[in-house]
Design an enzyme around this catalytic site. Structure first.
Site, PDB file in Angstrom:
ATOM      1  N   CYS A 279       1.114  -1.232   0.436  1.00  0.00           N
ATOM      2  CA  CYS A 279      -0.021  -0.015  -0.117  1.00  0.00           C
ATOM      3  C   CYS A 279       0.731   1.232   0.217  1.00  0.00           C
ATOM      4  O   CYS A 279       0.470   1.823  -0.925  1.00  0.00           O
ATOM      5  CB  CYS A 279      -1.301  -0.353   1.100  1.00  0.00           C
ATOM      6  SG  CYS A 279      -1.813  -1.213   1.140  1.00  0.00           S
TER       7      CYS A 279
HETATM    8  P1  NAD Z   1      -4.153  -9.035  -3.714  1.00  0.00           P
HETATM    9  O1  NAD Z   1      -3.366  -8.448  -5.201  1.00  0.00           O
HETATM   10  O2  NAD Z   1      -3.585  -9.169  -3.023  1.00  0.00           O
HETATM   11  O3  NAD Z   1      -5.328  -9.609  -4.277  1.00  0.00           O
HETATM   12  C1  NAD Z   1      -6.395  -9.144  -5.770  1.00  0.00           C
HETATM   13  C2  NAD Z   1      -6.935 -10.679  -6.711  1.00  0.00           C
HETATM   14  O4  NAD Z   1      -7.948  -9.970  -6.877  1.00  0.00           O
HETATM   15  C3  NAD Z   1      -6.540 -11.220  -6.705  1.00  0.00           C
HETATM   16  O5  NAD Z   1      -6.673 -12.801  -5.596  1.00  0.00           O
HETATM   17  C4  NAD Z   1      -6.777 -11.728  -8.236  1.00  0.00           C
HETATM   18  O6  NAD Z   1      -6.754 -13.137  -8.604  1.00  0.00           O
HETATM   19  C5  NAD Z   1      -8.086 -10.777  -8.254  1.00  0.00           C
HETATM   20  N1  NAD Z   1      -8.393 -10.733  -9.454  1.00  0.00           N
HETATM   21  C6  NAD Z   1      -8.139 -10.173 -10.040  1.00  0.00           C
HETATM   22  N2  NAD Z   1      -8.175  -9.311 -11.509  1.00  0.00           N
HETATM   23  C7  NAD Z   1      -9.992 -10.715 -11.229  1.00  0.00           C
HETATM   24  C8  NAD Z   1     -11.074 -10.317 -11.563  1.00  0.00           C
HETATM   25  N3  NAD Z   1     -10.898 -10.132 -13.239  1.00  0.00           N
HETATM   26  N4  NAD Z   1     -12.045 -11.236 -11.618  1.00  0.00           N
HETATM   27  C9  NAD Z   1     -11.872 -11.886 -10.413  1.00  0.00           C
HETATM   28  N5  NAD Z   1     -10.597 -11.613  -8.976  1.00  0.00           N
HETATM   29  C10 NAD Z   1      -9.636 -10.947 -10.001  1.00  0.00           C
HETATM   30  O7  NAD Z   1      -4.929  -6.543  -3.349  1.00  0.00           O
HETATM   31  P2  NAD Z   1      -5.588  -6.227  -2.221  1.00  0.00           P
HETATM   32  O8  NAD Z   1      -4.318  -6.906  -1.398  1.00  0.00           O
HETATM   33  O9  NAD Z   1      -5.935  -7.607  -1.420  1.00  0.00           O
HETATM   34  O10 NAD Z   1      -5.332  -5.569  -2.394  1.00  0.00           O
HETATM   35  C11 NAD Z   1      -7.079  -4.699  -3.056  1.00  0.00           C
HETATM   36  C12 NAD Z   1      -7.029  -3.508  -3.169  1.00  0.00           C
HETATM   37  O11 NAD Z   1      -7.487  -2.840  -2.043  1.00  0.00           O
HETATM   38  C13 NAD Z   1      -5.889  -2.376  -3.818  1.00  0.00           C
HETATM   39  O12 NAD Z   1      -6.147  -1.307  -4.329  1.00  0.00           O
HETATM   40  C14 NAD Z   1      -5.414  -2.093  -2.666  1.00  0.00           C
HETATM   41  O13 NAD Z   1      -4.508  -0.751  -2.740  1.00  0.00           O
HETATM   42  C15 NAD Z   1      -6.328  -1.983  -1.871  1.00  0.00           C
HETATM   43  N6  NAD Z   1      -6.059  -1.848  -0.033  1.00  0.00           N
HETATM   44  C16 NAD Z   1      -4.940  -2.994   0.331  1.00  0.00           C
HETATM   45  C17 NAD Z   1      -5.144  -3.202   1.593  1.00  0.00           C
HETATM   46  C18 NAD Z   1      -3.685  -4.169   2.681  1.00  0.00           C
HETATM   47  O14 NAD Z   1      -3.438  -4.830   3.409  1.00  0.00           O
HETATM   48  N7  NAD Z   1      -3.747  -5.301   1.148  1.00  0.00           N
HETATM   49  C19 NAD Z   1      -5.892  -2.601   2.533  1.00  0.00           C
HETATM   50  C20 NAD Z   1      -6.124  -1.364   2.165  1.00  0.00           C
HETATM   51  C21 NAD Z   1      -6.947  -1.338   0.367  1.00  0.00           C
END
Ligand code: NAD
Length: 449
Positions: A279
């Site tokens: 992040c």
């Molecule tokens: P991640 O990369 O861990 O997971 C994303 C998931 O989306 C993956 O499992 C991927 O396979 C899936 N995906 C991609 N394309 C897809 C599609 N077309 N259909 C269905 N699934 C699909 O991401 P994350 O860390 O969970 O982060 C997600 C969002 O939340 C980002 O914008 C991030 O900035 C935000 N965020 C993350 C955190 C954190 O701590 N990781 C905290 C707050 C906000």
């Protein structure tokens, strides 16, 4: 409520599991079949404490997973978009958000009732209204505000504390194009009646998330810059300096009975080898790029990134002060994840540090309580010996480098003291008392301090 959550990364799986445990019917959607299979067997796709237990409670009765987004939209009232939004070096990459929006839009074309689409991914201001909403309208042939709602509900969970953060939130930001969209979200979060809610428009919701992360990242780079100066001043130790700073009653309030409150916030005012994770680096960079495009350059945040980029190099500088050549030097690396309680290695300061050690010919042993499999994906298995415990990691070390504040590293001084030959100990997090080591270096420790 019936909820579909698209993307089962950290945010998607934690939100899905927690919402299911609060009584909602949740369908998790991902393109990764292995993740879907795991979720349906109540196997967490990530390491996060408490997640497995909660998943066992809700799978399969309240939560299931599928790769079929289309049917999931038809079967639910509410879709949360929680896919990744990486930074591509220039701008935020919205490929996944756009693709999911297209698919949801196509499903909405066939749907009779009202549906609410909420962006939970972190996206720059304007994305929900100017990118997601038009795609949904175009693909569905329907009208936002009439046939479906579009909102933005940023997520503030911290990896490692994700379940607690989701279950006991400090705030819930409900962005939406209209009151109906915000009201539906109030219903989704009705199990959290006492939590402060910010009802606002989508752009403000998007901006709140970036501003929160930018503030925290700025505090870290500020502390690191102070630490770097301390290390150039004989007799000054940044940890003592920061102790003096923390005692400001605006940072650590004094209660009427004389006791102090030490807010978690103060942990961001500590020097170390830099921030990482999925992040802070990505979000600060995305906001800088957005500021540039909006004609409002973010000069302070550019400096935040610059300081952070150089911080891992400080570890190498401390090492080279004692060992100008690293060829065949036995270096033990303690901690690989970007912070404790997670296996996430994205943008971890350990990556540039281990790569430099590899390039310079050091013999590396590495230990992390949970991030080993992630590290193997990044560094491979050749040239690094991954250890299963601290004792075997410390064996024969010329240098020990601590890069993650894992609690179990509290035993390191005792274990090092038992070694036949005392290594140089470099504390990249200023976690351990320098007096516990015969040869100690740390970020922000003035030469003769
Ligand atoms: P991640 O990369 O861990 O997971 C994303 C998931 O989306 C993956 O499992 C991927 O396979 C899936 N995906 C991609 N394309 C897809 C599609 N077309 N259909 C269905 N699934 C699909 O991401 P994350 O860390 O969970 O982060 C997600 C969002 O939340 C980002 O914008 C991030 O900035 C935000 N965020 C993350 C955190 C954190 O701590 N990781 C905290 C707050 C906000």
């Amino acid at each position: 409520m019936r909820v579909s959550i698209v993307g089962t990364g950290y945010v998607g799986i934690v939100s899905g599991t927690c919402l299911a445990s609060k009584g909602h019917d949740v369908v998790c959607v991902d393109i990764d079949e292995a993740k879907v299979r795991n979720i349906n067997n109540a196997v967490p796709p990530i390491y996060e404490k408490g997640l497995e237990k909660l998943m066992l409670d809700v799978v399969p009765d309240r939560m299931r997973a599928t790769t079929d987004l289309h049917s999931s939209v038809l079967d639910t009232d509410f879709s949360l978009i929680a896919v990744g939004t990486p930074f591509d070096g220039q701008v935020i990459d919205l490929t996944y958000v756009k693709e999911v929006s297209r698919q949801i839009g196509r499903a909405l074309r066939e749907k009779d009732g009202y549906h609410t689409v909420i962006v939970k991914s972190t996206v720059v201001p304007g994305t929900t209204d100017d990118v997601v909403l038009p795609i949904l309208e175009q693909e569905s042939g329907k009208s936002a505000g009439k046939d479906f709602g579009v909102g933005m509900n940023p997520e503030f969970l911290r990896e490692g504390e994700a379940i607690v953060d989701f279950m006991y939130p400090d705030r819930i930001v409900l962005g939406g194009i209209d009151n109906r969209t915000r009201d539906v979200q109030e219903e989704l979060y009705s199990a959290f009646p006492d939590v402060d809610k910010v009802r606002t428009n989508n752009k403000t919701a998007e901006m709140i998330k970036y501003t929160s992360n930018s503030l925290l990242a700025t505090m870290i780079s500020f502390s690191n810059e102070i630490g770097n100066l301390c290390s150039a001043i004989d007799g000054v130790d940044v940890t003592e300096v920061m102790k003096g700073v923390h005692l400001d009653k605006r940072l650590s309030p004094i209660m009427p009975d004389g006791t102090r409150i030490t807010p978690v916030f103060t942990s961001y005012i500590e020097a170390g080898c830099g921030f990482g994770g999925s992040c802070f680096p990505k979000d600060v960079n995305a906001l800088i790029a957005h500021g540039r495009r909006a004609g409002s350059p973010m000069r302070l945040l550019e400096a935040v990134i610059d300081v952070n980029r150089e911080q891992p190099g400080r570890i190498i500088m401390l090492l080279k002060k004692h060992f100008p050549s690293m060829k065949d030097l036995n270096v033990s690396v303690l901690g690989l994840a970007f912070k404790p309680s997670t296996d996430d290695m994205r943008e971890s300061p350990a990556i540039p540090i281990v790569r430099t050690l590899q390039k310079e010919g050091a013999k590396i042993r590495a230990y992390d309580p949970v991030a080993r499999h992630e590290a193997e994906k990044i560094f491979g298995t050749n040239g690094i010996r991954y250890c299963d415990d601290l004792i075997s990691t410390l064996e024969d070390a010329d240098v020990v480098v601590l890069l993650t504040r894992w609690e179990e590293f509290g035993s390191v001084p005792e274990l090092v003291s038992r070694l036949p030959r005392q290594p140089l100990f470099i504390d990249g997090r200023r976690m351990l008392d320098s007096r516990g080591f015969s040869n100690y270096e740390g970020i922000g420790l003035g030469r003769k301090a």
